[in-house]
Design a protein around this motif. Structure first.
Motif, PDB file in Angstrom:
ATOM      1  N   ARG A 162       0.829  -1.216   0.000  1.00 19.12           N
ATOM      2  CA  ARG A 162       0.000   0.000   0.000  1.00 19.12           C
ATOM      3  C   ARG A 162       0.862   1.265   0.000  1.00 19.12           C
ATOM      4  N   ARG A 163       1.858   1.290   0.872  1.00 19.75           N
ATOM      5  CA  ARG A 163       2.667   2.499   1.008  1.00 19.75           C
ATOM      6  C   ARG A 163       3.592   2.720  -0.182  1.00 19.75           C
ATOM      7  N   ALA A 215       1.583   4.473  -2.731  1.00 18.75           N
ATOM      8  CA  ALA A 215       1.291   5.863  -2.382  1.00 18.75           C
ATOM      9  C   ALA A 215       2.526   6.761  -2.462  1.00 18.75           C
TER      10      ALA A 215
END
Length: 232
Positions: A49-50, A53
């Motif tokens: 996820r990171r 992002a």
């Protein structure tokens, strides 16, 4: 490349490790060396996820993570962003772990016993497109590629025998042979008495001609075609 600088600004790095103290120490060392630490993560799902992002250029990745193994993290982040470079930093130097990392798309593999300067240099070289391995592990990977290349090709899978060879220059072929032997760009530059940048240009040109993405794929190609055989 001086410090953590890269063309267009500081090199963006993400650190993934499930041990908070280790993760923070590595992130601090990177920041002090001039890299931009854009994110950290403590488990595999969080890492995916990171990474999406924060869009790092280099992902420093532990293999043994909660929720999602490091090899699967590597596959997922590279599927989303093929330009990302993944450098595994693991306590394990076991053959199965090293090969799992490379097969998932990692550009290199460093064991955690590496010193601070060795780690920082490995991140710089990974960002430059080099395949970086703890001494001894590069030979293990080359050996596995040779074993795979020696196996019969499945009828349904294309192999080098039926593929026309793109036209490489004599110097590109020479550089390719040295890449297949595991030499760094600096070592190749010294042997050929050319600049580090010229070696990078030859590698990038060769990748483009062969429709490959990184040095790991380039090594396998060289072995499948026997291009590495006549280098002592």
């Amino acid at each position: 490349m001086a410090g953590g600088q890269v063309f267009g600004g500081r090199l963006r790095v993400m650190v993934v490790d499930d041990h908070p103290m280790w993760r923070e120490a590595v992130a601090r060392d990177l920041a002090e060396a001039g890299f931009e630490v854009v994110a950290t993560a403590g488990d595999g799902a969080q890492a995916v996820r990171r990474a999406a992002a924060s869009r790092p250029q280099v992902l420093l990745l532990d293999l043994h993570l909660p929720l999602l193994p490091g090899a699967e993290v590597c596959r997922q982040v590279l599927a989303r962003d093929p330009s990302l470079r993944v450098l595994v930093l693991s306590a394990s130097g076991e053959q199965a772990d090293v090969l799992a990392a490379v097969k998932s798309g990692a550009s290199g593999y460093l064991v955690k016993s590496a010193g601070r300067e060795e780690l920082l240099e490995a991140v710089r070289r990974t960002a430059a497109g080099e395949a970086v391995f703890t001494p001894g592990l590069a030979g293990l990977v080359l050996g596995e590629f040779r074993r795979l290349a020696a196996e019969p090709v499945d009828q349904g899978r294309p192999g080098p025998a039926g593929v026309p060879v793109p036209r490489l220059t004599a110097r590109e072929t020479e550089v390719l042979r040295m890449v297949a032997k595991g030499l760094s760009y600096r070592q190749i530059a010294a042997k050929l008495v050319i600049s580090h940048r010229t070696v990078q240009n030859h590698v990038q040109n060769t990748l483009g001609k062969l429709h490959l993405h990184n040095r790991v794929e380039l090594v396998r190609y060289a072995i499948e075609w026997g291009i590495d055989d006549d280098l002592a």
